[in-house]
Design a protein around this motif. Structure first.
Motif, PDB file in Angstrom:
ATOM      1  N   GLU A 241       0.805  -1.223   0.000  1.00 49.20           N
ATOM      2  CA  GLU A 241       0.000   0.000   0.000  1.00 49.20           C
ATOM      3  C   GLU A 241       0.839   1.275   0.000  1.00 49.20           C
ATOM      4  N   PRO A 242       1.931   1.353   0.795  1.00 46.84           N
ATOM      5  CA  PRO A 242       2.759   2.565   0.739  1.00 46.84           C
ATOM      6  C   PRO A 242       3.416   2.791  -0.624  1.00 46.84           C
ATOM      7  N   LEU A 243       3.520   1.736  -1.423  1.00 44.31           N
ATOM      8  CA  LEU A 243       4.121   1.885  -2.752  1.00 44.31           C
ATOM      9  C   LEU A 243       3.138   2.503  -3.747  1.00 44.31           C
ATOM     10  N   SER A 244       1.841   2.383  -3.442  1.00 43.69           N
ATOM     11  CA  SER A 244       0.830   2.940  -4.350  1.00 43.69           C
ATOM     12  C   SER A 244       0.282   4.275  -3.858  1.00 43.69           C
ATOM     13  N   SER A 245       0.461   4.542  -2.564  1.00 41.26           N
ATOM     14  CA  SER A 245      -0.017   5.807  -1.997  1.00 41.26           C
ATOM     15  C   SER A 245       1.142   6.540  -1.337  1.00 41.26           C
ATOM     16  N   GLY A 246       1.504   7.672  -1.882  1.00 40.39           N
ATOM     17  CA  GLY A 246       2.633   8.429  -1.346  1.00 40.39           C
ATOM     18  C   GLY A 246       2.323   9.138  -0.051  1.00 40.39           C
ATOM     19  N   GLU A 247       1.043   9.232   0.338  1.00 41.29           N
ATOM     20  CA  GLU A 247       0.680   9.931   1.560  1.00 41.29           C
ATOM     21  C   GLU A 247       1.014   9.128   2.806  1.00 41.29           C
ATOM     22  N   LEU A 248       1.037   7.811   2.699  1.00 38.04           N
ATOM     23  CA  LEU A 248       1.247   6.966   3.876  1.00 38.04           C
ATOM     24  C   LEU A 248       2.711   6.960   4.285  1.00 38.04           C
ATOM     25  N   PRO A 249       2.975   7.069   5.586  1.00 37.02           N
ATOM     26  CA  PRO A 249       4.362   6.936   6.047  1.00 37.02           C
ATOM     27  C   PRO A 249       4.828   5.502   5.880  1.00 37.02           C
ATOM     28  N   LEU A 250       6.117   5.308   5.718  1.00 39.05           N
ATOM     29  CA  LEU A 250       6.664   3.978   5.449  1.00 39.05           C
ATOM     30  C   LEU A 250       6.981   3.194   6.720  1.00 39.05           C
ATOM     31  N   GLY A 251       7.245   3.917   7.824  1.00 41.46           N
ATOM     32  CA  GLY A 251       7.660   3.250   9.060  1.00 41.46           C
ATOM     33  C   GLY A 251       6.618   2.310   9.630  1.00 41.46           C
ATOM     34  N   GLY A 252       5.336   2.742   9.650  1.00 38.61           N
ATOM     35  CA  GLY A 252       4.268   1.921  10.227  1.00 38.61           C
ATOM     36  C   GLY A 252       4.099   0.585   9.526  1.00 38.61           C
ATOM     37  N   PRO A 253       3.935   0.581   8.201  1.00 41.54           N
ATOM     38  CA  PRO A 253       3.801  -0.693   7.485  1.00 41.54           C
ATOM     39  C   PRO A 253       5.000  -1.630   7.668  1.00 41.54           C
ATOM     40  N   LEU A 254       6.213  -1.084   7.680  1.00 39.46           N
ATOM     41  CA  LEU A 254       7.390  -1.938   7.862  1.00 39.46           C
ATOM     42  C   LEU A 254       7.408  -2.542   9.270  1.00 39.46           C
ATOM     43  N   ALA A 255       6.983  -1.762  10.262  1.00 41.06           N
ATOM     44  CA  ALA A 255       6.919  -2.282  11.628  1.00 41.06           C
ATOM     45  C   ALA A 255       5.855  -3.380  11.735  1.00 41.06           C
ATOM     46  N   ALA A 256       4.698  -3.158  11.093  1.00 42.14           N
ATOM     47  CA  ALA A 256       3.632  -4.170  11.105  1.00 42.14           C
ATOM     48  C   ALA A 256       4.099  -5.448  10.414  1.00 42.14           C
ATOM     49  N   ALA A 257       4.816  -5.283   9.300  1.00 39.45           N
ATOM     50  CA  ALA A 257       5.336  -6.455   8.593  1.00 39.45           C
ATOM     51  C   ALA A 257       6.318  -7.222   9.456  1.00 39.45           C
ATOM     52  N   ALA A 258       7.148  -6.488  10.204  1.00 32.12           N
ATOM     53  CA  ALA A 258       8.106  -7.147  11.096  1.00 32.12           C
ATOM     54  C   ALA A 258       7.382  -7.949  12.178  1.00 32.12           C
ATOM     55  N   LEU A 259       6.284  -7.413  12.706  1.00 34.01           N
ATOM     56  CA  LEU A 259       5.508  -8.140  13.713  1.00 34.01           C
ATOM     57  C   LEU A 259       4.913  -9.419  13.130  1.00 34.01           C
ATOM     58  N   ILE A 260       4.349  -9.327  11.921  1.00 28.90           N
ATOM     59  CA  ILE A 260       3.772 -10.505  11.264  1.00 28.90           C
ATOM     60  C   ILE A 260       4.846 -11.562  11.042  1.00 28.90           C
ATOM     61  N   VAL A 261       6.024 -11.130  10.612  1.00 28.98           N
ATOM     62  CA  VAL A 261       7.131 -12.060  10.394  1.00 28.98           C
ATOM     63  C   VAL A 261       7.533 -12.725  11.705  1.00 28.98           C
ATOM     64  N   GLY A 262       7.585 -11.939  12.789  1.00 29.77           N
ATOM     65  CA  GLY A 262       7.934 -12.500  14.096  1.00 29.77           C
ATOM     66  C   GLY A 262       6.941 -13.562  14.541  1.00 29.77           C
ATOM     67  N   LEU A 263       5.646 -13.294  14.341  1.00 27.95           N
ATOM     68  CA  LEU A 263       4.613 -14.276  14.702  1.00 27.95           C
ATOM     69  C   LEU A 263       4.742 -15.533  13.854  1.00 27.95           C
ATOM     70  N   HIS A 264       4.969 -15.335  12.562  1.00 32.78           N
ATOM     71  CA  HIS A 264       5.106 -16.479  11.654  1.00 32.78           C
ATOM     72  C   HIS A 264       6.329 -17.315  12.016  1.00 32.78           C
ATOM     73  N   LEU A 265       7.422 -16.637  12.329  1.00 39.79           N
ATOM     74  CA  LEU A 265       8.641 -17.347  12.717  1.00 39.79           C
ATOM     75  C   LEU A 265       8.441 -18.093  14.026  1.00 39.79           C
ATOM     76  N   ALA A 266       7.713 -17.475  14.974  1.00 45.18           N
ATOM     77  CA  ALA A 266       7.445 -18.129  16.259  1.00 45.18           C
ATOM     78  C   ALA A 266       6.608 -19.391  16.066  1.00 45.18           C
ATOM     79  N   LEU A 267       5.582 -19.308  15.202  1.00 44.23           N
ATOM     80  CA  LEU A 267       4.756 -20.485  14.920  1.00 44.23           C
ATOM     81  C   LEU A 267       5.593 -21.604  14.308  1.00 44.23           C
ATOM     82  N   THR A 268       6.504 -21.222  13.410  1.00 45.79           N
ATOM     83  CA  THR A 268       7.359 -22.215  12.756  1.00 45.79           C
ATOM     84  C   THR A 268       8.270 -22.912  13.761  1.00 45.79           C
ATOM     85  N   VAL A 269       8.882 -22.132  14.652  1.00 42.01           N
ATOM     86  CA  VAL A 269       9.797 -22.691  15.657  1.00 42.01           C
ATOM     87  C   VAL A 269       9.040 -23.604  16.625  1.00 42.01           C
ATOM     88  N   ILE A 270       7.868 -23.153  17.070  1.00 42.55           N
ATOM     89  CA  ILE A 270       7.070 -23.971  17.987  1.00 42.55           C
ATOM     90  C   ILE A 270       6.649 -25.274  17.312  1.00 42.55           C
TER      91      ILE A 270
END
Length: 238
Positions: free
Chosen positions: A59-88
């Motif tokens: 979404e930040p790539l199609s809309s220049g109004e959105l800040p980039l930090g929030g989406p990248l932080a959210a993506a990092a959280l999703i990755v952390g959850l996915h990695l945790a599920l994989t390890v468990i």
């Protein structure tokens, strides 16, 4: 100067280019952290993960109004959850069955398991397609398993494992395309008429030890005349 990061209604083209570069490198690093998987063997959880990440960072790539930090932080959280599920899942077999589906046996000892086919929502046409993609004849199959990633794997009967006609310098007849003659106790008349008659089919059913075509779940014949038969599964049989 940092509008590419904070966002702006009038973000310049170079700002979108910088964002695209950042997102590409970021996603590349995330994939490296999680471990690469072949796209052809991705399981449903990985697919959902990919869709969510794509939506968040796209979404930040199609809309220049959105800040980039929030989406990248959210993506990092999703990755952390996915990695945790994989390890468990790797360390807890019981939990693994919550994350990944257990493989389903569709064919056991050459016999198609109708109830398992229904459970897995796999049709005869789909099964035959997978056999063709695997370049495998049903007569050669001992076990066919629907894996967690949605693909069907095959274990061949022992006599088909090693020595082939080519190894023995024997000229073999091409098997060709298998034709479905009986499906779930019903005669496919259009196909039968291409290779013989209904009386011929009944003779073949009797010759193979069945009292009626209704006792057969699937019967096919290839162009070499080789017949494959899987009987109807009896209620309560495993």
């Amino acid at each position: 100067m940092f509008e590419f990061w904070t966002g702006s209604p009038d973000l310049a083209v170079y700002g979108f280019l910088i964002r695209a570069l950042i997102v590409y490198v970021y996603v590349f690093l995330l994939v490296k952290i999680l471990g690469q998987r072949s796209l052809s063997t991705v399981n449903p959880i990985d697919f959902i993960f990919g869709v969510i990440i794509g939506d968040i960072v796209g979404e930040p790539l199609s809309s220049g109004e959105l800040p980039l930090g929030g989406p990248l932080a959210a993506a990092a959280l999703i990755v952390g959850l996915h990695l945790a599920l994989t390890v468990i899942s790797l360390h807890t077999p019981r939990f693994r069955r919550v994350v990944e589906d257990e493989p389903i046996i569709l064919i056991r000892h050459g016999k198609i398991l109708k109830e398992q086919m229904t459970k897995a929502k796999v049709t005869i046409d789909s099964l035959l397609m997978d056999m063709r993609l695997l370049e495998t004849n049903l007569n050669e199959v001992d076990y066919a398993i629907l894996e967690a990633n949605g693909q069907i794997s095959v274990i061949k009967k022992s006599q088909y494992d090693s020595i082939t006609p080519q190894d023995m310098s024997i000229e073999a007849t091409n098997k060709g395309y298998p034709t479905v003659l009986i499906e779930d106790g019903h005669i496919i008349l259009a196909n039968v008429n291409k290779v013989g008659t209904v009386d011929w089919l009944r003779d073949q059913v009797t010759k193979h030890g069945y009292g009626s075509y209704k006792d057969i779940f699937l019967m096919t014949m290839d162009e070499a005349g080789q017949i494959y038969i899987s009987p109807q599964e009896k209620q309560g049989a495993q």
